[in-house]
Design an enzyme around this catalytic site. Structure first.
Site, mmCIF file in Angstrom:
data_model
loop_
_atom_site.group_PDB
_atom_site.id
_atom_site.type_symbol
_atom_site.label_atom_id
_atom_site.label_comp_id
_atom_site.label_asym_id
_atom_site.label_seq_id
_atom_site.Cartn_x
_atom_site.Cartn_y
_atom_site.Cartn_z
ATOM 1 C CG ASP A 228 -2.128 0.906 1.069
ATOM 2 O OD1 ASP A 228 -3.138 0.554 0.454
ATOM 3 O OD2 ASP A 228 -2.012 2.051 1.564
ATOM 4 C CE1 TYR A 374 -5.178 7.203 2.009
ATOM 5 C CE2 TYR A 374 -5.555 6.644 -0.295
ATOM 6 C CZ TYR A 374 -5.397 6.259 1.017
ATOM 7 O OH TYR A 374 -5.455 4.937 1.335
ATOM 8 C CG HIS A 431 -4.371 -4.061 -0.159
ATOM 9 N ND1 HIS A 431 -3.586 -3.577 -1.177
ATOM 10 C CD2 HIS A 431 -4.399 -3.091 0.782
ATOM 11 C CE1 HIS A 431 -3.167 -2.357 -0.857
ATOM 12 N NE2 HIS A 431 -3.641 -2.037 0.320
#
Ligand SMILES: *[C@@H]1O[C@H](CO)[C@@H](O)[C@H](O)[C@H]1NC(C)=O
Ligand SMILES: *[C@@H]1O[C@H](CO)[C@@H](O)[C@H](O)[C@H]1NC(C)=O
Ligand SMILES: *[C@@H]1O[C@H](CO)[C@@H](O)[C@H](O)[C@H]1NC(C)=O
Length: 464
Positions: A228, A374, A431
């Protein structure tokens, strides 16, 4: 339109695309020189911070736990889900109650605090931020080499993702003459690491902070691993510090360059040009991929644009935080669990495991600052660095789980990682790979580092 004109237009488009492809793929930008001392803390503390390495322990103090329980018990009734749906509309509210009750009444805060403190943890101030990390140094007999590795998590994970894997990495195993000295930091703004006080701390800047952390611990050469955001930071480390990073293992290998998008598009007509036949369904049809991004990546856009707004709600409501974070452990582990009423959450994880992870966000009040990552990474200034287009010679190894969010074949990855040594393609796993399948994760990291070490030995020989 006459046929001739259609052909002319097509030819012009093809030539244009070809020229653009050549331009994009051959012209690689140079690695930027980032300020290695950039200050992310309050300006008045500049030059005045203690830079020692201090022991740290997780503490779930009584007032925090009491307040949390009260909030969990006093939530307003959840809105009932639509008839017959699973997790398609988000966390199914019928499935929330057992989680909220477990967190309030069954989750043993004392025992879990003890569990979280099973490894030595520290804090040290880097560039104005107190950075939290786990450090496990194994005791080994003579002849076994101890090599440093930096393990990096992402969102909405935490250092908790690595707890099952750490003992496997710090234990000697047959067939290997080395074992790991493991360093697992919380990303800046995550868990017990301080957040930046001003804009600009994206993956490349986090890479600088972690490089400085490794130097503080006395490591000027080290291996790195990430998933990630951790994968993006690992990629940045390989790009910015190719002379320090001895090898790069990633379980989310993606190179988002214009050049790769052209190939992806071409492959949508003739997949065999870009991907092995048995892996075509990990990339195509492109329409599935586009639908998937539209259906599952709303959170990304939200966090990249208005993290503080949603953060206000999540920082105030533990059941809201639970729904928001735990939902990701459903679909990112198996997309098909979206249609299950319980989200398939306990397919590979226990409630304790997932609530431990929540506690690292709740107790540190870090959800808002974690989501800002982000926005920082999508800033114009950061994207202008074009990090994905810069080549790096660092030996690289990709672990590609069946249910990872994206798949790219080696030819895509080699546009950046010129020494991609291997890609382990698995028919299992999602993930949160280290958390879900710690044994397979540790096995692959050992294999990769063995290959990195052999690569360096060979290179040293040929250079003599
Ligand atoms: C919670 O854990 C502690 C420490 O491990 C233990 O002493 C205690 O009995 C546990 N409480 C319950 C209710 O199980
Ligand atoms: C993050 O930013 C880097 C540029 O520093 C860019 O290459 C990468 O694609 C971005 N990734 C995401 C997931 O936003
Ligand atoms: C490289 O990856 C392939 C495919 O996953 C695997 O079959 C092979 O054994 C790997 N090579 C090494 C040296 O581990």
């Amino acid at each position: 339109m006459a046929m001739g004109r259609v052909l002319t237009v097509l030819a012009v488009v093809a030539i244009g695309a070809g020229a653009w492809y050549v331009f994009q793929c051959l012209e690689a930008p140079k690695a930027p020189k980032l300020n290695l001392e950039e200050w992310w803390g309050p300006n008045e503390l500049k030059g005045k911070v203690d830079t020692s390495i201090r022991p740290f322990r997780v503490q779930f103090d009584q007032a925090m736990v009491q307040d949390l329980k009260t909030r969990l018990k006093n939530h307003r009734p959840f809105t009932p889900p639509l008839e017959g749906v699973g997790f398609e509309y988000g966390f199914n509210s019928k499935a929330i109650d057992p989680w909220v009750q477990y967190w309030a009444d069954k989750y043993n805060f004392t025992a879990r605090e003890k569990f979280l403190n099973q490894f030595p943890q520290f804090k040290t101030n880097i560039q104005g931020l107190d950075i939290h990390f786990i450090r496990v140094t194994p005791m080994v007999p003579q002849g076994v080499k101890v090599v440093p590795i930096l393990l990096m998590h992402g969102w909405p994970g935490s250092v908790r993702e690595f707890y099952e894997a750490i003992p496997l990495l710090t234990q000697q195993r047959a067939g290997y003459d080395f074992v790991f000295d493991v360093v697992v930091p919380s990303l800046p703004g995550y868990g017990f690491s301080d957040p930046a006080v001003r804009p600009g701390l994206a993956a490349p800047q986090a890479a600088v902070i972690f490089r400085n952390l490794m130097h503080r611990l006395g490591f000027t050469k080290y291996y790195i691993q990430g998933g990630d955001w951790g994968a993006l930071i690992a990629s940045s480390l390989s790009t910015l510090f190719p002379d320090e990073v001895l090898g790069h293992h990633t379980n989310m290998a993606v190179v988002q360059s214009g050049c790769n998008y052209v190939k992806l598009f071409v492959g949508s007509f003739i997949p065999s040009l870009v991907v092995d036949s048995h892996l075509v369904d990990r990339m195509y049809p492109l329409s599935n991929w586009v639908a998937y991004v539209l259906e599952e990546f709303g959170y990304f856009h939200l966090q990249a644009t208005k993290p503080d707004t949603i953060g206000t709600a999540l920082n105030d409501s533990p059941s809201g935080l639970l729904a928001y974070i735990v939902e990701k452990f459903s679909t990112w582990t198996r997309l098909e669990h979206r249609s299950r009423a319980d989200g398939g959450l306990e397919f590979r994880f226990t409630k304790d495991q997932l609530i431990d992870n929540l506690m690292l966000y709740w107790s540190s009040k870090s959800i808002t600052t974690s989501m800002r990552f982000y926005a920082e990474n999508m800033s114009k200034k950061n994207l202008a660095l074009r990090m994905d287009e810069i080549k790096t010679p660092v030996p690289t190894w990709a672990l590609q789980a069946k249910n990872e969010l994206f798949y790219q074949p080696p030819s895509f990855l080699r546009t950046k990682y010129t020494n991609l040594l291997n890609a382990t393609v698995l028919e299992d796993g999602g993930h949160f790979f280290a958390f879900e399948l710690p044994q397979l994760f540790a096995d692959d990291v050992f294999k990769a580092v063995k290959a990195f070490r052999e690569w360096h030995t060979k290179k040293a020989k040929t250079e003599l």
